[in-house]
Scaffold this motif. Structure first.
Motif, PDB file in Angstrom:
ATOM      1  N   UNK A  81       0.788  -1.496   0.161  1.00 21.27           N
ATOM      2  CA  UNK A  81      -0.188   0.037  -0.014  1.00 21.27           C
ATOM      3  C   UNK A  81       0.512   1.148   0.260  1.00 21.27           C
ATOM      4  N   UNK A  82       1.733   1.129   0.456  1.00 16.83           N
ATOM      5  CA  UNK A  82       3.076   2.441   0.832  1.00 16.83           C
ATOM      6  C   UNK A  82       3.547   2.291   1.813  1.00 16.83           C
ATOM      7  N   UNK A  83       4.384   3.371   1.993  1.00 16.95           N
ATOM      8  CA  UNK A  83       5.726   3.933   3.255  1.00 16.95           C
ATOM      9  C   UNK A  83       4.668   4.203   4.134  1.00 16.95           C
ATOM     10  N   UNK A  84       5.038   4.499   5.530  1.00 18.51           N
ATOM     11  CA  UNK A  84       4.634   5.600   6.462  1.00 18.51           C
ATOM     12  C   UNK A  84       5.994   5.510   7.781  1.00 18.51           C
ATOM     13  N   UNK A  85       6.174   6.256   8.431  1.00 19.25           N
ATOM     14  CA  UNK A  85       7.032   5.651   9.813  1.00 19.25           C
ATOM     15  C   UNK A  85       6.370   6.108  11.838  1.00 19.25           C
ATOM     16  N   UNK A  86       6.614   5.425  11.955  1.00 18.88           N
ATOM     17  CA  UNK A  86       6.657   5.960  13.206  1.00 18.88           C
ATOM     18  C   UNK A  86       7.893   5.778  14.384  1.00 18.88           C
ATOM     19  N   UNK A  87       7.624   6.138  15.939  1.00 19.34           N
ATOM     20  CA  UNK A  87       8.701   6.331  16.885  1.00 19.34           C
ATOM     21  C   UNK A  87       8.206   5.721  17.090  1.00 19.34           C
ATOM     22  N   UNK A  88       9.491   4.709  18.382  1.00 22.48           N
ATOM     23  CA  UNK A  88       8.913   3.941  19.014  1.00 22.48           C
ATOM     24  C   UNK A  88       9.076   4.004  20.622  1.00 22.48           C
ATOM     25  N   UNK A  89       9.111   3.172  21.443  1.00 30.73           N
ATOM     26  CA  UNK A  89       9.158   4.649  22.288  1.00 30.73           C
ATOM     27  C   UNK A  89      11.040   4.052  23.136  1.00 30.73           C
ATOM     28  N   UNK A  91      12.055   6.674  21.247  1.00 33.50           N
ATOM     29  CA  UNK A  91      12.048   7.872  20.512  1.00 33.50           C
ATOM     30  C   UNK A  91      12.943   7.683  19.174  1.00 33.50           C
ATOM     31  N   UNK A  92      12.988   6.504  18.667  1.00 40.15           N
ATOM     32  CA  UNK A  92      13.997   6.365  16.902  1.00 40.15           C
ATOM     33  C   UNK A  92      12.729   6.511  15.639  1.00 40.15           C
ATOM     34  N   UNK A  93      12.456   7.067  15.209  1.00 37.89           N
ATOM     35  CA  UNK A  93      12.199   6.687  13.622  1.00 37.89           C
ATOM     36  C   UNK A  93      12.451   5.222  12.669  1.00 37.89           C
ATOM     37  N   UNK A  94      10.826   5.092  12.805  1.00 40.96           N
ATOM     38  CA  UNK A  94      10.949   3.462  12.399  1.00 40.96           C
ATOM     39  C   UNK A  94      10.010   3.247  10.768  1.00 40.96           C
ATOM     40  N   UNK A  95      11.153   3.543   9.883  1.00 44.20           N
ATOM     41  CA  UNK A  95      10.341   3.470   8.778  1.00 44.20           C
ATOM     42  C   UNK A  95       9.821   2.264   8.148  1.00 44.20           C
ATOM     43  N   UNK A  96       8.457   2.135   8.126  1.00 44.78           N
ATOM     44  CA  UNK A  96       7.542   1.231   7.753  1.00 44.78           C
ATOM     45  C   UNK A  96       7.269   0.848   6.053  1.00 44.78           C
ATOM     46  N   UNK A 173      -0.016  -5.107   7.910  1.00 42.58           N
ATOM     47  CA  UNK A 173       0.753  -5.351   8.566  1.00 42.58           C
ATOM     48  C   UNK A 173       1.609  -4.354   8.113  1.00 42.58           C
ATOM     49  N   UNK A 174       2.758  -4.191   9.066  1.00 44.34           N
ATOM     50  CA  UNK A 174       3.580  -2.911   9.125  1.00 44.34           C
ATOM     51  C   UNK A 174       4.961  -3.645   8.835  1.00 44.34           C
ATOM     52  N   UNK A 175       5.962  -3.477   8.271  1.00 47.24           N
ATOM     53  CA  UNK A 175       7.101  -3.915   7.813  1.00 47.24           C
ATOM     54  C   UNK A 175       7.917  -3.458   8.357  1.00 47.24           C
ATOM     55  N   UNK A 176       9.346  -3.305   8.667  1.00 44.76           N
ATOM     56  CA  UNK A 176      10.026  -2.474   8.789  1.00 44.76           C
ATOM     57  C   UNK A 176      11.167  -2.051   7.483  1.00 44.76           C
ATOM     58  N   UNK A 177      11.004  -1.098   7.373  1.00 45.24           N
ATOM     59  CA  UNK A 177      12.392  -0.582   6.398  1.00 45.24           C
ATOM     60  C   UNK A 177      11.031  -0.681   5.260  1.00 45.24           C
ATOM     61  N   UNK A 178      12.174  -1.195   3.294  1.00 45.88           N
ATOM     62  CA  UNK A 178      11.013  -1.142   2.150  1.00 45.88           C
ATOM     63  C   UNK A 178      11.077  -2.202   1.443  1.00 45.88           C
TER      64      UNK A 178
END
Length: 263
Positions: A81-89, A91-96, A173-178
């Motif tokens: 579907x595409x890519x997004x990003x989140x921040x873990x506990x 404070x690290x940005x995780x590309x998903x 499903x959210x997979x880390x990376x591309x």
């Protein structure tokens, strides 16, 4: 139905009937009513056959089984579907990469076909390509005809992708990376074979699949119901056990920052 002869409910001439058959039309089969004595005998035979038939086998019971070293789980097909990003506990940005799990379609998925009408006479053919050839001349299917098949002749595989988050209510499903491929491309997900068996045994993965309890199955929304708000607690998120900023904090004392007046 109205045909070329102006009459309603008829098929016209034999030539018009052949044209309709070329487009997939099948004339309805005539149905005749049996005489009442014969129909009663047939019904008695059907009832006697049902009474003598063996009972249906019991439904198989699903149970949790441990994941062994030689166990292989069935994968699934997802749509990128595409890519997004989140921040873990920490404070690290995780590309998903967002992967949507749904049905996998044929010519409609591969070529963008509209599909056949969902009306009477199109049973089990709504997603079929329709007519693919001609009559006696040329008597064959032309090369390059758009038919179901593989979308491309090359496969690219990315190993050891971390499943960061699972949203079962939205089938996402959210997979880390591309992952390779553009948005809208179908992907095949399966367990990584590069991980050691001893390491896989510590993950606690369900095998062969997840078996919900009776309470969870009763509380789950109906399939396709998008009006029910998903439970945030039902979304499983990967937790990073190691703080990546721990070394920086110990070496340079970067966190926390203390500001002094006048500096």
């Amino acid at each position: 139905m109205r045909c070329g002869d102006g009459r309603t409910g008829s098929l016209g001439s034999g030539w018009q009937l052949e044209q309709l058959r070329a487009f997939g039309y099948r004339p309805p089969k005539p149905q005749f009513q049996l005489p009442r004595p014969i129909a009663a005998i047939v019904q008695d035979k059907i009832r006697a056959h049902r009474r003598k038939a063996p009972p249906p086998p019991p439904a198989p019971t699903l149970e949790q089984r441990p994941l062994k070293d030689a166990s292989l789980r069935v994968g699934c097909i997802a749509t990128k579907a595409g890519m997004t990003q989140e921040w873990d506990e920490h404070g690290v940005r995780v590309p998903l990469t967002v992967l949507w799990i749904d049905e996998c379609q044929g010519v409609m998925k591969r070529w963008g076909f509209k599909g056949m009408p969902a009306t009477h006479g199109h049973s089990l053919s709504h997603r079929s390509p329709g007519s693919i050839g001609s009559r006696q001349d040329p008597g064959r299917v032309w090369k390059g005809k758009k038919l179901p098949g593989c979308m491309g002749n090359e496969r690219r595989t990315v190993h050891n992708c971390l499943v960061y988050k699972v949203d079962a209510a939205r089938n996402v499903l959210y997979v880390r990376g591309q992952v390779p491929g553009p948005a809208g491309k179908s992907l095949f997900l399966r367990d990584s074979r590069l991980a050691a068996p001893a390491l896989r045994a510590t993950w606690g993965l369900p095998f062969p699949t997840h078996v919900p309890s009776a309470e969870a199955e009763a509380a789950a929304p109906a399939p396709g119901d998008v009006t029910a708000a998903p439970d945030p607690a039902a979304v499983s998120v990967y937790r990073n056990p190691a703080d990546p900023y721990l070394s920086y904090r110990a070496d340079v004392d970067y966190f926390p920052i203390s500001w002094k007046k006048g500096e």
